[in-house]
Write a protein that holds these residues in place. Structure first.
Motif, PDB file in Angstrom:
ATOM      1  N   GLU A  32       0.845  -1.183   0.000  1.00  0.00           N
ATOM      2  CA  GLU A  32       0.000   0.000   0.000  1.00  0.00           C
ATOM      3  C   GLU A  32       0.892   1.248   0.000  1.00  0.00           C
ATOM      4  O   GLU A  32       1.093   1.897   1.016  1.00  0.00           O
ATOM      5  CB  GLU A  32      -0.935  -0.007   1.204  1.00  0.00           C
ATOM      6  CG  GLU A  32      -1.950  -1.139   1.157  1.00  0.00           C
ATOM      7  CD  GLU A  32      -2.919  -1.092   2.322  1.00  0.00           C
ATOM      8  OE1 GLU A  32      -2.784  -0.174   3.153  1.00  0.00           O
ATOM      9  OE2 GLU A  32      -3.799  -1.955   2.400  1.00  0.00           O
ATOM     10  N   ARG A  34       2.463   4.445  -2.882  1.00  0.00           N
ATOM     11  CA  ARG A  34       2.442   5.049  -4.212  1.00  0.00           C
ATOM     12  C   ARG A  34       3.881   5.127  -4.708  1.00  0.00           C
ATOM     13  O   ARG A  34       4.675   5.928  -4.242  1.00  0.00           O
ATOM     14  CB  ARG A  34       1.816   6.420  -4.095  1.00  0.00           C
ATOM     15  CG  ARG A  34       1.668   7.428  -5.198  1.00  0.00           C
ATOM     16  CD  ARG A  34       2.154   7.297  -6.530  1.00  0.00           C
ATOM     17  NE  ARG A  34       2.001   8.598  -7.206  1.00  0.00           N
ATOM     18  CZ  ARG A  34       2.918   9.137  -7.969  1.00  0.00           C
ATOM     19  NH1 ARG A  34       4.060   8.513  -8.183  1.00  0.00           N
ATOM     20  NH2 ARG A  34       2.697  10.300  -8.545  1.00  0.00           N
ATOM     21  N   ASN A  37       6.783   6.581 -10.619  1.00  0.00           N
ATOM     22  CA  ASN A  37       6.693   5.970 -11.942  1.00  0.00           C
ATOM     23  C   ASN A  37       7.738   6.598 -12.863  1.00  0.00           C
ATOM     24  O   ASN A  37       7.643   7.780 -13.210  1.00  0.00           O
ATOM     25  CB  ASN A  37       5.289   6.163 -12.513  1.00  0.00           C
ATOM     26  CG  ASN A  37       4.255   5.339 -11.768  1.00  0.00           C
ATOM     27  OD1 ASN A  37       4.406   4.136 -11.637  1.00  0.00           O
ATOM     28  ND2 ASN A  37       3.223   5.995 -11.255  1.00  0.00           N
ATOM     29  N   HIS A  66       8.623   2.294  -9.776  1.00  0.00           N
ATOM     30  CA  HIS A  66       8.056   1.420 -10.796  1.00  0.00           C
ATOM     31  C   HIS A  66       8.619   1.837 -12.149  1.00  0.00           C
ATOM     32  O   HIS A  66       8.541   3.000 -12.536  1.00  0.00           O
ATOM     33  CB  HIS A  66       6.530   1.509 -10.823  1.00  0.00           C
ATOM     34  CG  HIS A  66       5.905   0.657 -11.878  1.00  0.00           C
ATOM     35  ND1 HIS A  66       5.656   1.108 -13.154  1.00  0.00           N
ATOM     36  CD2 HIS A  66       5.508  -0.642 -11.851  1.00  0.00           C
ATOM     37  CE1 HIS A  66       5.120   0.127 -13.862  1.00  0.00           C
ATOM     38  NE2 HIS A  66       5.017  -0.941 -13.095  1.00  0.00           N
ATOM     39  N   ASP A 101       6.396  10.385 -13.226  1.00  0.00           N
ATOM     40  CA  ASP A 101       7.138  11.247 -12.304  1.00  0.00           C
ATOM     41  C   ASP A 101       8.511  11.590 -12.856  1.00  0.00           C
ATOM     42  O   ASP A 101       9.037  12.679 -12.613  1.00  0.00           O
ATOM     43  CB  ASP A 101       7.277  10.542 -10.952  1.00  0.00           C
ATOM     44  CG  ASP A 101       5.914  10.143 -10.390  1.00  0.00           C
ATOM     45  OD1 ASP A 101       5.016  10.994 -10.382  1.00  0.00           O
ATOM     46  OD2 ASP A 101       5.749   8.967  -9.995  1.00  0.00           O
ATOM     47  N   TYR A 294      10.757  13.038  -6.643  1.00  0.00           N
ATOM     48  CA  TYR A 294       9.932  12.736  -5.469  1.00  0.00           C
ATOM     49  C   TYR A 294       9.354  13.987  -4.811  1.00  0.00           C
ATOM     50  O   TYR A 294       8.168  14.055  -4.495  1.00  0.00           O
ATOM     51  CB  TYR A 294      10.763  11.937  -4.464  1.00  0.00           C
ATOM     52  CG  TYR A 294      10.087  11.734  -3.132  1.00  0.00           C
ATOM     53  CD1 TYR A 294       8.893  11.022  -3.031  1.00  0.00           C
ATOM     54  CD2 TYR A 294      10.644  12.258  -1.964  1.00  0.00           C
ATOM     55  CE1 TYR A 294       8.270  10.844  -1.809  1.00  0.00           C
ATOM     56  CE2 TYR A 294      10.031  12.073  -0.736  1.00  0.00           C
ATOM     57  CZ  TYR A 294       8.840  11.373  -0.662  1.00  0.00           C
ATOM     58  OH  TYR A 294       8.229  11.196   0.541  1.00  0.00           O
ATOM     59  N   TYR A 299       1.164  13.817  -5.753  1.00  0.00           N
ATOM     60  CA  TYR A 299       0.814  12.466  -5.316  1.00  0.00           C
ATOM     61  C   TYR A 299      -0.165  11.832  -6.286  1.00  0.00           C
ATOM     62  O   TYR A 299      -0.072  10.658  -6.616  1.00  0.00           O
ATOM     63  CB  TYR A 299       0.193  12.476  -3.908  1.00  0.00           C
ATOM     64  CG  TYR A 299      -0.060  11.087  -3.370  1.00  0.00           C
ATOM     65  CD1 TYR A 299       0.962  10.336  -2.802  1.00  0.00           C
ATOM     66  CD2 TYR A 299      -1.321  10.510  -3.461  1.00  0.00           C
ATOM     67  CE1 TYR A 299       0.744   9.053  -2.328  1.00  0.00           C
ATOM     68  CE2 TYR A 299      -1.552   9.238  -2.983  1.00  0.00           C
ATOM     69  CZ  TYR A 299      -0.513   8.511  -2.424  1.00  0.00           C
ATOM     70  OH  TYR A 299      -0.727   7.234  -1.968  1.00  0.00           O
ATOM     71  N   GLU A 300      -1.097  12.628  -6.773  1.00  0.00           N
ATOM     72  CA  GLU A 300      -2.032  12.157  -7.800  1.00  0.00           C
ATOM     73  C   GLU A 300      -1.995  13.108  -8.973  1.00  0.00           C
ATOM     74  O   GLU A 300      -2.262  14.303  -8.820  1.00  0.00           O
ATOM     75  CB  GLU A 300      -3.463  12.071  -7.235  1.00  0.00           C
ATOM     76  CG  GLU A 300      -3.647  10.995  -6.174  1.00  0.00           C
ATOM     77  CD  GLU A 300      -5.089  10.886  -5.724  1.00  0.00           C
ATOM     78  OE1 GLU A 300      -5.937  11.595  -6.330  1.00  0.00           O
ATOM     79  OE2 GLU A 300      -5.372  10.104  -4.819  1.00  0.00           O
TER      80      GLU A 300
END
Length: 302
Positions: A32, A34, A37, A66, A101, A294, A299-300
């Motif tokens: 869990e 985030r 990417n 990711h 990101d 980062y 975040y979204e």
């Protein structure tokens, strides 16, 4: 930083042996958290080697990442199997609806070709324009850096009288810059290219900041004033033997291969080279991920 990569990617076994913190996509899916990417547009011919080199550096930080591997749809790879590309890579068309990101655009051994004559130039410029609004921060490496400087800032590459190859000393020019935090005043990085960009053009461009250069190898680190684009003209991701492999490859082809400078002990190619740029390379990628990806990415994405 655990790297989230496909379970069967060949780089996984190599990185596990080096104790690089990685996890496959099955385990990552159940966390869990985030992840960051990061897309890697891999333009290098030996894609599996480049994957390993970049993933090794992206794994040296405390966050989950990711990875999405990309290749140009408008270019047929000759040294990477079609099966490998189909299993692990995507094309820009498949991901252009997404937000990332960070993105890394690698080098490519095509400096002798004018940018507009590269068969995937149109696709690459579309990707670079897309990065302005769909990627928080983009890092361009070697030829990828020259391509980015040309496309975004109209600074063209120029041919060198002889190949720039070797491990060179660089100077940090700007402080305080987050990308340079922890850097020594002098540090090392490999270069392997037949073209460069003009130092004065970079220094005097109103939208660019020169961060580091080498007296022998020229421009090294450049950043756009809005800090969205970072350009690295060398190859900090290279393994210790990469320059040696390139030198022997060119000799085998009968080319007048130049001995990499400051690389083999006493310039003796029968002696094993030492890796003197590992700490700089790790710090460069860690600073990029931390300060420019980062801490800047939403975040979204909306």
């Amino acid at each position: 930083m655990p790297i989230n990569i496909p379970r069967d990617l060949p780089a996984k076994e190599i990185l596990e042996k080096e104790r690089i913190f990685i996890m496959d996509d099955v385990r990552a899916f159940n966390q869990e958290i985030r992840p960051l990417n990061i897309a890697i547009l891999n333009l290098m011919p030996e894609k599996e080697k480049t994957e390993t080199q970049l993933l090794r550096l992206l794994g040296n930080s405390p966050l989950q990442v990711h990875i999405t591997l990309l290749h140009p749809a408008t270019h047929e790879a000759k040294t990477t199997s079609k099966n490998h590309l189909e299993q692990f890579y995507k094309t820009f068309k498949q991901i252009k609806h997404q937000k990332f990101d960070g993105m890394i655009i690698t080098g490519a051994p095509i400096e002798h070709i004018p940018f507009e004559d590269v068969n995937y130039w149109s696709e690459l410029t579309e990707i670079m324009d897309w990065c302005k609004t769909n990627v928080t921060s983009t890092m361009h490496i070697c030829w990828g850096a020259q391509a980015g400087l040309y496309h975004h800032f109209n600074i063209d590459k120029r041919p060198l009288d002889e190949k720039c190859t070797g491990v060179f000393t660089h100077t940090s020019l700007q402080e305080p810059i987050k990308l340079l935090r922890g850097f020594d005043d002098l540090f090392f990085s490999p270069h392997s290219r037949n073209t460069d960009v003009d130092l004065n053009e970079v220094k005097t461009h109103p939208d660019l900041t020169l961060l580091s250069h080498s007296e022998e190898a020229g421009v090294y680190l450049v950043m756009s004033k809005d800090e969205k684009f970072i350009f690295v003209t060398g190859h900090p991701e290279y393994d210790v033997q990469t320059l040696q492999d390139e030198f022997m490859r060119d000799k085998t082809k009968g080319m007048d291969a130049k001995l990499p400078e400051h690389y083999f002990p006493n310039d003796d190619p029968t002696r094993a080279p030492l890796k003197t740029w590992r700490s700089h390379a790790n710090l460069l990628f860690m600073n990029w991920l931390n300060y420019y990806v980062y801490q800047e990415t939403p975040y979204e994405w909306k």
